[in-house]
Design a protein around this motif. Structure first.
Motif, PDB file in Angstrom:
ATOM      1  N   GLN A   1       0.848  -1.190   0.000  1.00  0.00           N
ATOM      2  CA  GLN A   1       0.000   0.000   0.000  1.00  0.00           C
ATOM      3  C   GLN A   1       0.885   1.241   0.000  1.00  0.00           C
ATOM      4  OE1 GLN A   1      -3.041   0.164  -0.512  1.00  0.00           O
ATOM      5  NE2 GLN A   1      -3.737  -1.949  -0.185  1.00  0.00           N
ATOM      6  N   PRO A   2       0.498   2.331  -0.663  1.00  0.00           N
ATOM      7  CA  PRO A   2      -0.845   2.595  -1.224  1.00  0.00           C
ATOM      8  C   PRO A   2      -0.977   2.274  -2.714  1.00  0.00           C
ATOM      9  CG  PRO A   2       0.416   4.609  -1.163  1.00  0.00           C
ATOM     10  CD  PRO A   2       1.323   3.557  -0.605  1.00  0.00           C
ATOM     11  N   VAL A   3       0.038   1.543  -3.313  1.00  0.00           N
ATOM     12  CA  VAL A   3      -0.037   1.296  -4.766  1.00  0.00           C
ATOM     13  C   VAL A   3      -0.650  -0.058  -5.080  1.00  0.00           C
ATOM     14  CG1 VAL A   3       1.955   2.748  -5.238  1.00  0.00           C
ATOM     15  CG2 VAL A   3       2.291   0.320  -4.786  1.00  0.00           C
ATOM     16  N   GLN A   4      -0.980  -0.856  -4.063  1.00  0.00           N
ATOM     17  CA  GLN A   4      -1.503  -2.199  -4.322  1.00  0.00           C
ATOM     18  C   GLN A   4      -2.836  -2.157  -5.055  1.00  0.00           C
ATOM     19  OE1 GLN A   4      -3.102  -4.665  -1.112  1.00  0.00           O
ATOM     20  NE2 GLN A   4      -1.637  -6.251  -1.687  1.00  0.00           N
ATOM     21  N   THR A   5      -3.731  -1.277  -4.626  1.00  0.00           N
ATOM     22  CA  THR A   5      -5.045  -1.180  -5.279  1.00  0.00           C
ATOM     23  C   THR A   5      -4.904  -0.772  -6.739  1.00  0.00           C
ATOM     24  OG1 THR A   5      -6.019  -0.554  -3.156  1.00  0.00           O
ATOM     25  CG2 THR A   5      -7.308  -0.108  -5.151  1.00  0.00           C
ATOM     26  N   GLU A   6      -4.019   0.168  -6.987  1.00  0.00           N
ATOM     27  CA  GLU A   6      -3.790   0.618  -8.367  1.00  0.00           C
ATOM     28  C   GLU A   6      -3.251  -0.523  -9.230  1.00  0.00           C
ATOM     29  OE1 GLU A   6      -1.035   3.812  -8.657  1.00  0.00           O
ATOM     30  OE2 GLU A   6      -0.696   3.486 -10.789  1.00  0.00           O
ATOM     31  N   LEU A   7      -2.294  -1.287  -8.674  1.00  0.00           N
ATOM     32  CA  LEU A   7      -1.735  -2.414  -9.425  1.00  0.00           C
ATOM     33  C   LEU A   7      -2.781  -3.489  -9.667  1.00  0.00           C
ATOM     34  CD1 LEU A   7       1.807  -2.850  -7.828  1.00  0.00           C
ATOM     35  CD2 LEU A   7       1.190  -1.744  -9.977  1.00  0.00           C
ATOM     36  N   LEU A   8      -3.631  -3.737  -8.669  1.00  0.00           N
ATOM     37  CA  LEU A   8      -4.669  -4.754  -8.828  1.00  0.00           C
ATOM     38  C   LEU A   8      -5.643  -4.370  -9.936  1.00  0.00           C
ATOM     39  CD1 LEU A   8      -5.867  -7.378  -7.795  1.00  0.00           C
ATOM     40  CD2 LEU A   8      -7.165  -6.061  -6.111  1.00  0.00           C
TER      41      LEU A   8
ATOM     42  N   ARG B   1      -2.291 -19.029  -1.681  1.00  0.00           N
ATOM     43  CA  ARG B   1      -3.471 -18.812  -2.501  1.00  0.00           C
ATOM     44  C   ARG B   1      -3.110 -18.082  -3.772  1.00  0.00           C
ATOM     45  NH1 ARG B   1      -7.568 -15.873  -1.671  1.00  0.00           N
ATOM     46  NH2 ARG B   1      -6.643 -14.408  -0.237  1.00  0.00           N
ATOM     47  N   PRO B   2      -3.944 -18.098  -4.797  1.00  0.00           N
ATOM     48  CA  PRO B   2      -3.690 -17.279  -5.977  1.00  0.00           C
ATOM     49  C   PRO B   2      -3.515 -15.836  -5.579  1.00  0.00           C
ATOM     50  CG  PRO B   2      -5.471 -18.805  -6.395  1.00  0.00           C
ATOM     51  CD  PRO B   2      -5.141 -18.916  -4.933  1.00  0.00           C
ATOM     52  N   PRO B   3      -2.738 -15.053  -6.307  1.00  0.00           N
ATOM     53  CA  PRO B   3      -2.398 -13.676  -5.933  1.00  0.00           C
ATOM     54  C   PRO B   3      -3.626 -12.848  -5.689  1.00  0.00           C
ATOM     55  CG  PRO B   3      -2.016 -14.073  -8.259  1.00  0.00           C
ATOM     56  CD  PRO B   3      -2.303 -15.387  -7.646  1.00  0.00           C
ATOM     57  N   CYS B   4      -3.520 -12.026  -4.629  1.00  0.00           N
ATOM     58  CA  CYS B   4      -4.644 -11.256  -4.091  1.00  0.00           C
ATOM     59  C   CYS B   4      -5.630 -10.790  -5.135  1.00  0.00           C
ATOM     60  CB  CYS B   4      -4.121 -10.076  -3.300  1.00  0.00           C
ATOM     61  SG  CYS B   4      -2.829  -9.156  -4.150  1.00  0.00           S
ATOM     62  N   LEU B   5      -6.286 -11.741  -5.796  1.00  0.00           N
ATOM     63  CA  LEU B   5      -7.300 -11.451  -6.796  1.00  0.00           C
ATOM     64  C   LEU B   5      -8.623 -11.991  -6.285  1.00  0.00           C
ATOM     65  CD1 LEU B   5      -5.336 -12.586  -9.945  1.00  0.00           C
ATOM     66  CD2 LEU B   5      -5.476 -10.302  -8.985  1.00  0.00           C
ATOM     67  N   PRO B   6      -9.710 -11.307  -6.516  1.00  0.00           N
ATOM     68  CA  PRO B   6     -11.007 -11.808  -6.044  1.00  0.00           C
ATOM     69  C   PRO B   6     -11.382 -13.070  -6.781  1.00  0.00           C
ATOM     70  CG  PRO B   6     -11.297  -9.912  -7.479  1.00  0.00           C
ATOM     71  CD  PRO B   6      -9.825 -10.040  -7.235  1.00  0.00           C
ATOM     72  N   PRO B   7     -12.024 -14.030  -6.103  1.00  0.00           N
ATOM     73  CA  PRO B   7     -12.413 -15.275  -6.775  1.00  0.00           C
ATOM     74  C   PRO B   7     -13.427 -15.002  -7.863  1.00  0.00           C
ATOM     75  CG  PRO B   7     -13.470 -15.097  -4.624  1.00  0.00           C
ATOM     76  CD  PRO B   7     -12.484 -13.974  -4.702  1.00  0.00           C
ATOM     77  N   LYS B   8     -13.286 -15.783  -8.952  1.00  0.00           N
ATOM     78  CA  LYS B   8     -14.207 -15.614 -10.074  1.00  0.00           C
ATOM     79  C   LYS B   8     -15.582 -16.137  -9.701  1.00  0.00           C
ATOM     80  CE  LYS B   8     -10.723 -15.994 -13.672  1.00  0.00           C
ATOM     81  NZ  LYS B   8     -10.289 -16.726 -14.884  1.00  0.00           N
ATOM     82  N   PRO B   9     -16.629 -15.436 -10.098  1.00  0.00           N
ATOM     83  CA  PRO B   9     -17.981 -15.913  -9.778  1.00  0.00           C
ATOM     84  C   PRO B   9     -18.283 -17.207 -10.502  1.00  0.00           C
ATOM     85  CG  PRO B   9     -18.066 -14.071 -11.303  1.00  0.00           C
ATOM     86  CD  PRO B   9     -16.638 -14.192 -10.873  1.00  0.00           C
ATOM     87  N   GLN B  10     -18.938 -18.117  -9.814  1.00  0.00           N
ATOM     88  CA  GLN B  10     -19.303 -19.387 -10.411  1.00  0.00           C
ATOM     89  C   GLN B  10     -20.569 -19.236 -11.242  1.00  0.00           C
ATOM     90  OE1 GLN B  10     -17.507 -22.157 -10.174  1.00  0.00           O
ATOM     91  NE2 GLN B  10     -15.970 -21.021  -9.000  1.00  0.00           N
ATOM     92  N   LYS B  11     -20.470 -19.702 -12.495  1.00  0.00           N
ATOM     93  CA  LYS B  11     -21.632 -19.607 -13.381  1.00  0.00           C
ATOM     94  C   LYS B  11     -22.550 -20.794 -13.148  1.00  0.00           C
ATOM     95  CE  LYS B  11     -19.193 -17.218 -17.089  1.00  0.00           C
ATOM     96  NZ  LYS B  11     -18.819 -17.255 -18.512  1.00  0.00           N
ATOM     97  N   MET B  12     -23.833 -20.538 -13.304  1.00  0.00           N
ATOM     98  CA  MET B  12     -24.824 -21.612 -13.195  1.00  0.00           C
ATOM     99  C   MET B  12     -24.786 -22.443 -14.462  1.00  0.00           C
ATOM    100  SD  MET B  12     -26.122 -21.249 -10.249  1.00  0.00           S
ATOM    101  CE  MET B  12     -27.547 -22.325 -10.371  1.00  0.00           C
TER     102      MET B  12
ATOM    103  N   THR C   1       4.006 -10.358  -8.899  1.00  0.00           N
ATOM    104  CA  THR C   1       4.196  -9.386  -7.818  1.00  0.00           C
ATOM    105  C   THR C   1       3.040  -9.423  -6.827  1.00  0.00           C
ATOM    106  OG1 THR C   1       5.454  -7.952  -9.298  1.00  0.00           O
ATOM    107  CG2 THR C   1       4.532  -6.951  -7.317  1.00  0.00           C
ATOM    108  N   LEU C   2       1.803  -9.416  -7.363  1.00  0.00           N
ATOM    109  CA  LEU C   2       0.635  -9.423  -6.484  1.00  0.00           C
ATOM    110  C   LEU C   2       0.564 -10.708  -5.683  1.00  0.00           C
ATOM    111  CD1 LEU C   2      -1.949  -7.841  -8.930  1.00  0.00           C
ATOM    112  CD2 LEU C   2      -0.975  -6.767  -6.906  1.00  0.00           C
ATOM    113  N   GLY C   3       0.943 -11.819  -6.309  1.00  0.00           N
ATOM    114  CA  GLY C   3       0.945 -13.094  -5.599  1.00  0.00           C
ATOM    115  C   GLY C   3       1.963 -13.112  -4.486  1.00  0.00           C
ATOM    116  N   GLU C   4       3.182 -12.625  -4.781  1.00  0.00           N
ATOM    117  CA  GLU C   4       4.226 -12.583  -3.762  1.00  0.00           C
ATOM    118  C   GLU C   4       3.844 -11.633  -2.630  1.00  0.00           C
ATOM    119  OE1 GLU C   4       7.980 -13.506  -6.738  1.00  0.00           O
ATOM    120  OE2 GLU C   4       7.662 -11.494  -5.910  1.00  0.00           O
ATOM    121  N   GLY C   5       3.187 -10.513  -3.009  1.00  0.00           N
ATOM    122  CA  GLY C   5       2.774  -9.557  -1.987  1.00  0.00           C
ATOM    123  C   GLY C   5       1.800 -10.167  -1.008  1.00  0.00           C
TER     124      GLY C   5
END
Length: 744
Positions: A350-357, A480-491, A467-471
């Motif tokens: 932080q504070p550049v993590q959100t921008e990188l994500l 876990r996979p790099p600080c990325l939100p989990p993908k929504p599961q499709k029906m 980088t995000l994963g290592e962070g």
């Protein structure tokens, strides 16, 4: 380290970068010089060949005229002789006189043959060489235009890298300066506090205390101001370093791609059609010479061997090996830290993590779109290249007809002018070739631009992902996979359990058949049934690509266990359905024809006796698993049926073999794909034509069989190519109904 020493080292880093860029610029210039020299050498070669054949044509014409004069001189002498009058009287000749007549007849025939040779050299061979010269100039010019654009892109990337590097250096210097000022303020504050303590011990007068408080507040205010300035400069430095590292990764990726892939493709563009066209020209010359004088075959075999060895790929590698220093990729750009800064990774704190994500997600979305678009362009490019190759390898070099003699004294030239000498046919083929070339270069340029962009974005994407994963791992201590939100599961719609647990596309066909209970995978059976109903007369089926969007839609439906082709309505594009069928076989984990039997199948081509060849192929295929043989029997029965409509769909067994050879029979690593592909096509063609003799009948191997008339209607079965009674006989002999694609 003093500031002067740091400044000197910084200048050395900049100078080293500029030297590396200068070396790349020199390489780029030298590359075009090499390609230009190659083109000039080819033009000189073509010019020498034209001059050679022009002089040879003059010699042949002069020789022809001398033979004609020789024959006419003695023929006129014969016409005034007593033997000739005797021949006119009773139509009888002595054997020596008859031989003399035959010698003169042969002399006239040789005169006509050499005149024909002169005509072929002047109006065919020389014309073709002139056209190849025009092609060399035109293709080099077009390739150079694309190459210049690629060079500009590389230089632009290096300039951008230089800019962000300088920005990073500037912000880092400001950060160091702000830090030193902050430390100075902290020292003053500490000094002031120490002084205040000493004075309090000595019990200063009461009226001096407000003055001391004011001084302390000023120092604290100055410290806060410098602390804010330091934080601001530190943030700017971090962002500048991130941009520098991202651009560094993109620049190295772009330079590496250019030297490893793009240069090779550029040389291919310069060579486009040269070897094939030159081979056709030489084969025209060879055909003329072989028909003129068979006794010269031994010497001409040497030339034919050289023509057979014309190989664009080998020539390209030779050129690149000769100029190895010019075409070898340069060293990667290394990270150059500024003034002792040892941080060489993109910062994800932080504070550049959100921008990188956010930047990572934007790159991911953009890459997905670009890859789909570029894949479409690549498929169009491949299809266009195949069309160009078909144009350039047409076998129009045989001039045997020009040497056919009859009792008529009509010039051979008039007969030849209707075939290979036809100006209308030549002009039409040439116009089609140039139009296709133009389209190819347009698509090639589009593909290069797209792939270059993908390469740069992919480099940034991968670096951000790492980088995000290592962070996150550093913060959370997890993998876990790099600080990325989990993908929504499709029906998804429910599908059969046996199908759900195994991949259909890019999977193992035998395992799928065993677990799903489908003797023929649904995708194979349904696609074949659909083509049987609506596509037997489709021109260019399996050769013309379909819509990639529709192909993916059909594929995904089959992967979910659905049958998107179940309704008897012609709503799907036939070429897309055909593309799905090829896609399934092409992506199998184990090819339909196992690689371990590749050499055995290829060796059958050497067997000249067709019956023995068919028997040998049968003995090889009979060793395959039962499930594979059933699928083969079904598929090749369909391909044979499809080839019976070649008058409408233009897909005879050979054309179908060209389409399905690379799909069904993969060439093992280490084998020459150019020489092996023709043999693969011949094997597939043999199986298509002789599928009934190769695969076991329904009586010998129970399982689904292909039906020619899948609608059951009388009108559909009225094709002149159909074989009435085939299905009925099979049903009668076995007492079972053949498997159809509707049973599932």
């Amino acid at each position: 380290m003093s500031s002067q020493t740091k400044f000197k080292k910084d200048k050395e880093i900049i100078a080293e970068y500029e030297t590396q860029v200068k070396e790349i610029r020199t390489q780029l210039v030298e590359q075009f010089k090499c390609l230009e020299q190659q083109s000039e050498s080819r033009l000189q070669l073509l010019q020498d060949l034209q001059e050679f054949f022009r002089r040879k044509a003059e010699i042949e014409l002069e020789y022809s005229r001398n033979l004609e004069k020789l024959a006419e001189r003695f023929s006129s002498k014969i016409r005034s002789s007593r033997e000739h009058h005797q021949f006119k009287k009773d139509q009888h000749l002595l054997s020596p006189v008859n031989c003399w007549y035959l010698v003169l007849t042969q002399t006239r025939r040789e005169s006509r043959d050499h005149a024909t040779l002169n005509d072929i050299f002047m109006n065919n061979v020389i014309v073709r060489l002139s056209q190849i010269s025009e092609d060399v100039i035109r293709l080099f010019k077009k390739s150079k235009e694309i190459g210049l654009q690629m060079h500009e892109e590389l230089l632009k990337v290096t300039n951008e890298l230089y800019t962000v590097m300088k920005t990073y250096h500037m912000y880092h210097a400001e950060s160091i300066s702000a830090e030193s000022k902050l430390k100075e303020a902290e020292k003053q504050e500490e000094k002031q506090f120490n002084k205040a303590g000493d004075i309090s011990v000595n019990l200063l007068r009461h009226e001096d205390r407000p003055q001391r408080r004011s001084s302390v507040k000023k120092i604290e205010k100055m410290k806060e101001k410098r602390q804010a300035k330091y934080s601001e400069n530190k943030l700017k430095c971090t962002k500048a370093r991130n941009d520098y590292l991202l651009n560094l990764a993109a620049t190295n990726a772009a330079v590496s791609k250019y030297y490893i892939h793009d240069v090779s493709d550029l040389i291919d563009c310069c060579d486009l059609g040269f070897h094939a066209s030159l081979a056709r020209t030489f084969r025209t010359y060879l055909s003329a010479e072989y028909n003129l004088e068979t006794s010269r075959h031994e010497g001409l075999d040497i030339i034919e061997n050289a023509v057979d060895n014309l190989d664009a790929r080998s020539d390209k590698h030779t050129v690149m090996d000769m100029c190895n220093q010019v075409f070898c990729p340069p060293l990667k750009f290394e990270y150059q830290p500024h003034m002792g800064d040892e941080v060489c990774q993109v910062s994800a704190q932080q504070p550049v993590q959100t921008e990188l994500l956010m930047r990572y997600h934007q790159l991911q979305s953009r890459l997905a779109t670009l890859k789909i678009e570029n894949e479409e362009v690549r498929k169009t490019l491949d299809a266009t290249m195949q069309t160009l190759q078909d144009m350039l390898t047409v076998e129009d070099f045989d001039v045997s007809d020009a040497f056919q003699h009859s009792r008529s004294t009509e010039s051979v030239k008039s007969a030849a002018s209707e075939t290979y000498m036809s100006k209308i046919n030549i002009a039409k083929r040439r116009a089609n070739q140039q139009e296709t070339e133009m389209f190819y270069f347009t698509k090639f340029k589009e593909y290069l631009n797209g792939s270059n962009l993908i390469t740069k974005l992919q480099a940034k994407h991968d670096l951000l992902k790492q980088t995000l994963g290592e962070g996150e791992r550093a913060e959370c201590g997890t993998t876990r996979p790099p600080c990325l939100p989990p993908k929504p599961q499709k029906m998804r719609r429910p599908r059969p359990l046996s199908v759900y647990n195994h991949k259909l596309f890019n999977g193992n066909m035998e395992t799928f058949i065993k677990d799903s209970g489908q003797a023929i995978p649904l995708v194979v059976e349904s696609c074949i049934r659909y083509i049987n109903l609506y596509g037997l007369q489709q021109q260019g089926i399996f050769r013309v690509p379909g819509s990639q969007v529709e192909v993916n839609d059909i594929k995904n439906s089959f992967e979910r266990g659905e049958d998107p082709l179940a309704d008897d309505q012609n709503e799907r594009d036939i070429n897309s359905v055909a593309g799905v069928l090829k896609l399934y076989f092409r992506g199998l984990e184990n090819p339909l024809f196992p690689k371990e039997r590749f050499q055995d199948l290829i060796s059958t081509i050497k067997i000249e006796n067709l019956a023995e060849r068919v028997h040998q192929i049968q003995q090889i295929l009979i060793t395959l698993p039962r499930a594979v043989i059933i699928v083969m029997r079904y598929l090749f029965a369909f391909l044979n049926h499809l080839s019976q409509y070649s008058d409408e769909n233009m897909m005879d067994p050979y054309n179908l073999a060209i389409c399905f050879g690379p799909t069904l029979m993969h060439i093992p690593d280490g084998q020459d794909p150019v020489s092996c592909q023709a043999h693969v096509n011949e094997v597939i063609k043999t199986i298509i034509i002789n599928h009934e003799a190769i695969f076991p009948s329904l009586r010998e191997l129970e399982g689904p069989v292909y039906e020619k008339c899948m609608t059951g209607g009388e009108e559909y079965c009225d094709s002149p190519h159909s074989e009435p009674g085939t299905i009925d006989e099979a049903e009668h002999d076995n007492g079972t109904e053949p498997h159809t694609s509707d049973d599932d």
